[in-house]
Design a protein around this motif. Structure first.
Motif, PDB file in Angstrom:
ATOM      1  N   SER A  55       0.927  -1.185  -0.102  1.00 53.48           N
ATOM      2  CA  SER A  55      -0.018  -0.031  -0.087  1.00 53.48           C
ATOM      3  C   SER A  55       0.796   1.249  -0.138  1.00 53.48           C
ATOM      4  CB  SER A  55      -0.947  -0.049   1.244  1.00 53.48           C
ATOM      5  OG  SER A  55      -0.142  -0.053   2.338  1.00 53.48           O
ATOM      6  N   ASP A  56       0.386   2.459  -0.179  1.00 49.98           N
ATOM      7  CA  ASP A  56       1.064   3.673  -0.314  1.00 49.98           C
ATOM      8  C   ASP A  56       1.562   3.985   1.107  1.00 49.98           C
ATOM      9  OD1 ASP A  56       1.389   6.303  -1.947  1.00 49.98           O
ATOM     10  OD2 ASP A  56       0.802   7.065   0.247  1.00 49.98           O
ATOM     11  N   LYS A  57       2.764   4.663   1.112  1.00 47.26           N
ATOM     12  CA  LYS A  57       3.421   4.506   2.235  1.00 47.26           C
ATOM     13  C   LYS A  57       2.739   5.277   3.364  1.00 47.26           C
ATOM     14  CE  LYS A  57       8.065   6.490   4.042  1.00 47.26           C
ATOM     15  NZ  LYS A  57       9.376   7.217   3.768  1.00 47.26           N
ATOM     16  N   GLN A  58       1.804   6.553   3.070  1.00 47.14           N
ATOM     17  CA  GLN A  58       0.948   6.906   4.337  1.00 47.14           C
ATOM     18  C   GLN A  58       0.044   6.233   4.629  1.00 47.14           C
ATOM     19  OE1 GLN A  58      -1.734  10.102   3.057  1.00 47.14           O
ATOM     20  NE2 GLN A  58      -1.454   9.400   0.987  1.00 47.14           N
ATOM     21  N   TYR A  59      -0.166   5.182   4.230  1.00 41.56           N
ATOM     22  CA  TYR A  59      -1.174   4.134   4.930  1.00 41.56           C
ATOM     23  C   TYR A  59      -0.468   2.976   5.573  1.00 41.56           C
ATOM     24  CZ  TYR A  59      -4.622   7.113   2.955  1.00 41.56           C
ATOM     25  OH  TYR A  59      -5.600   8.130   2.558  1.00 41.56           O
ATOM     26  N   GLU A  60       0.776   2.920   5.467  1.00 43.04           N
ATOM     27  CA  GLU A  60       1.432   1.768   6.105  1.00 43.04           C
ATOM     28  C   GLU A  60       1.101   1.736   7.684  1.00 43.04           C
ATOM     29  OE1 GLU A  60       5.400   1.731   4.997  1.00 43.04           O
ATOM     30  OE2 GLU A  60       5.084   1.034   3.239  1.00 43.04           O
ATOM     31  N   ASN A  61       0.876   0.436   8.041  1.00 40.33           N
ATOM     32  CA  ASN A  61       0.594   0.260   9.541  1.00 40.33           C
ATOM     33  C   ASN A  61      -0.513   1.089  10.158  1.00 40.33           C
ATOM     34  OD1 ASN A  61       3.018  -1.398   9.731  1.00 40.33           O
ATOM     35  ND2 ASN A  61       4.185   0.245   9.913  1.00 40.33           N
ATOM     36  N   ARG A  62      -1.500   1.652   9.182  1.00 39.72           N
ATOM     37  CA  ARG A  62      -2.528   2.553   9.682  1.00 39.72           C
ATOM     38  C   ARG A  62      -3.962   1.946   8.977  1.00 39.72           C
ATOM     39  NH1 ARG A  62      -4.032   7.559   9.008  1.00 39.72           N
ATOM     40  NH2 ARG A  62      -3.020   7.840   7.009  1.00 39.72           N
ATOM     41  N   THR A  63      -3.816   0.887   8.251  1.00 36.97           N
ATOM     42  CA  THR A  63      -5.160   0.309   7.687  1.00 36.97           C
ATOM     43  C   THR A  63      -5.106  -1.243   7.781  1.00 36.97           C
ATOM     44  OG1 THR A  63      -4.043   0.129   5.508  1.00 36.97           O
ATOM     45  CG2 THR A  63      -5.194   2.218   6.041  1.00 36.97           C
ATOM     46  N   GLU A  64      -6.509  -1.673   7.839  1.00 38.35           N
ATOM     47  CA  GLU A  64      -6.745  -2.998   8.087  1.00 38.35           C
ATOM     48  C   GLU A  64      -7.940  -3.400   7.155  1.00 38.35           C
ATOM     49  OE1 GLU A  64      -7.628  -6.436  11.442  1.00 38.35           O
ATOM     50  OE2 GLU A  64      -6.994  -4.377  11.972  1.00 38.35           O
ATOM     51  N   MET A  65      -7.989  -4.470   6.537  1.00 40.47           N
ATOM     52  CA  MET A  65      -9.166  -4.763   5.620  1.00 40.47           C
ATOM     53  C   MET A  65      -9.846  -6.044   6.352  1.00 40.47           C
ATOM     54  SD  MET A  65      -9.572  -4.936   1.573  1.00 40.47           S
ATOM     55  CE  MET A  65      -8.710  -6.557   1.477  1.00 40.47           C
ATOM     56  N   ASP A  66     -11.111  -6.097   6.630  1.00 41.13           N
ATOM     57  CA  ASP A  66     -11.895  -7.167   6.946  1.00 41.13           C
ATOM     58  C   ASP A  66     -11.763  -8.366   5.796  1.00 41.13           C
ATOM     59  OD1 ASP A  66     -14.142  -8.986   7.469  1.00 41.13           O
ATOM     60  OD2 ASP A  66     -14.335  -7.868   9.130  1.00 41.13           O
ATOM     61  N   LEU A  67     -11.513  -9.496   5.965  1.00 40.22           N
ATOM     62  CA  LEU A  67     -11.224 -10.389   4.683  1.00 40.22           C
ATOM     63  C   LEU A  67     -12.285 -11.073   4.721  1.00 40.22           C
ATOM     64  CD1 LEU A  67      -7.807 -12.160   5.912  1.00 40.22           C
ATOM     65  CD2 LEU A  67      -8.139 -10.044   4.549  1.00 40.22           C
ATOM     66  N   ARG A  68     -13.641 -10.845   5.149  1.00 43.32           N
ATOM     67  CA  ARG A  68     -14.958 -11.446   4.759  1.00 43.32           C
ATOM     68  C   ARG A  68     -15.983 -10.226   4.380  1.00 43.32           C
ATOM     69  NH1 ARG A  68     -15.907 -16.138   3.122  1.00 43.32           N
ATOM     70  NH2 ARG A  68     -14.450 -16.514   4.721  1.00 43.32           N
ATOM     71  N   ASN A  69     -15.920  -9.204   5.251  1.00 40.70           N
ATOM     72  CA  ASN A  69     -16.815  -8.169   4.514  1.00 40.70           C
ATOM     73  C   ASN A  69     -16.227  -6.861   4.012  1.00 40.70           C
ATOM     74  OD1 ASN A  69     -15.654  -6.404   6.591  1.00 40.70           O
ATOM     75  ND2 ASN A  69     -17.691  -6.592   7.719  1.00 40.70           N
ATOM     76  N   LEU A  70     -14.985  -6.920   3.625  1.00 37.61           N
ATOM     77  CA  LEU A  70     -14.037  -6.316   3.065  1.00 37.61           C
ATOM     78  C   LEU A  70     -14.034  -4.778   3.528  1.00 37.61           C
ATOM     79  CD1 LEU A  70     -14.812  -7.397  -0.443  1.00 37.61           C
ATOM     80  CD2 LEU A  70     -13.207  -8.429   1.180  1.00 37.61           C
TER      81      LEU A  70
END
Length: 282
Positions: A55-70
């Motif tokens: 992912s883009d550098k500004q979002y590293e270690n700040r984002t997470e995606m639910d693997l079921r409902n996305l």
């Protein structure tokens, strides 16, 4: 075009942005490609058959995606996160062919709280009728661009001058001032509104009581009349002092030619005993 869904969050909070598709429990995420991107085409979070993509550098270690409902989770939220996000889901039924399951854009409206407004007042002029004051209101460190308003006893006033500036961190500072004529004690309220939120402060503007009414000098006619009265009074005293003794002396005792013409209050002095004896012998 369909209206974009808007989600609100404050700086430092955690926000979840829903996607337009949910992976069925009977299927695996490996059969899909999921892209969360922020316009213009900045990769926020993405998965493919190989797994999680960079992912883009500004979002590293700040984002997470639910693997079921996305759902895309962002935390902590920053000012730069404000904007539109696009969720694209592709299905890979065949190894080489994919088709778009859904493509939807949502808005994230980020808010940073402004400081409580600081309201001050400086006196410019003072008279018996009113006090002229300049009211200044300021607030800082907020987002998005605010609207600042003033009210005098709940009646809106227009600012003589206002300024909104942006800091290097994309936060806004705002100042405004207005000159007011105060004829009695009055409440002034300054409000800063931003993204559906507001903060305000009130200040009591006092009519000063140190007014001294100047004494008017006597008129010319009054001065002339007073002078004439004083002169007449002095003349009366002078005349009385001069003629009153003469009037009293005109009533004093005088020698009389005969006893018959004498007055009750005035008699001849008595003759000496010698004269009386001589007269008697004759």
């Amino acid at each position: 075009a369909l209206e974009k869904k808007t989600f609100k969050s404050k700086v430092g909070e955690k926000i979840g942005l829903p996607c337009c598709h949910e992976i069925p429990s009977s299927e695996s995420l490996s059969n899909y490609r999921v892209y969360w991107q922020k316009n213009p085409k900045v990769v926020v979070s993405a998965y493919s058959e190989e797994g999680k993509m960079p992912s883009d550098k500004q979002y590293e270690n700040r984002t997470e995606m639910d693997l079921r409902n996305l759902t895309l989770w962002i935390y902590p939220v920053e000012i730069l996160d404000n904007g539109s996000y696009q969720c694209v889901v592709q299905n890979r039924k065949l190894s080489q062919n994919t088709f778009v399951v859904c493509d939807e854009t949502v808005n994230l409206s980020v808010t940073a709280d402004f400081s409580t407004p600081n309201v001050t007042a400086d006196i410019f002029a003072n008279s018996c009728e009113s006090t002229e004051v300049e009211v200044r209101c300021s607030s800082h460190g907020g987002f998005p661009r605010p609207k600042i308003s003033g009210a005098l006893n709940n009646k809106s006033v227009e600012w003589n001058d206002s300024l909104v500036s942006e800091s290097s961190f994309k936060l806004y500072n705002v100042t405004a001032k207005v000159r007011i004529s105060v004829t009695e004690d009055t409440n002034f309220t300054c409000s800063v509104e931003y993204n559906g939120f507001a903060t305000s402060t009130s200040l009591l503007l006092k009519k000063t009581n140190d007014c001294v009414v100047p004494t008017e000098p006597p008129s010319f006619i009054v001065i002339i009349a007073s002078s004439i009265i004083i002169i007449i009074f002095l003349l009366a005293i002078t005349l009385a002092a001069r003629y009153l003794p003469r009037y009293v002396c005109s009533h004093c005792c005088k020698p009389q030619d005969s006893v018959e013409e004498g007055m009750k209050g005035c008699t001849k002095p008595p003759m000496s005993s010698k004269v009386t004896s001589e007269t008697s012998s004759v």
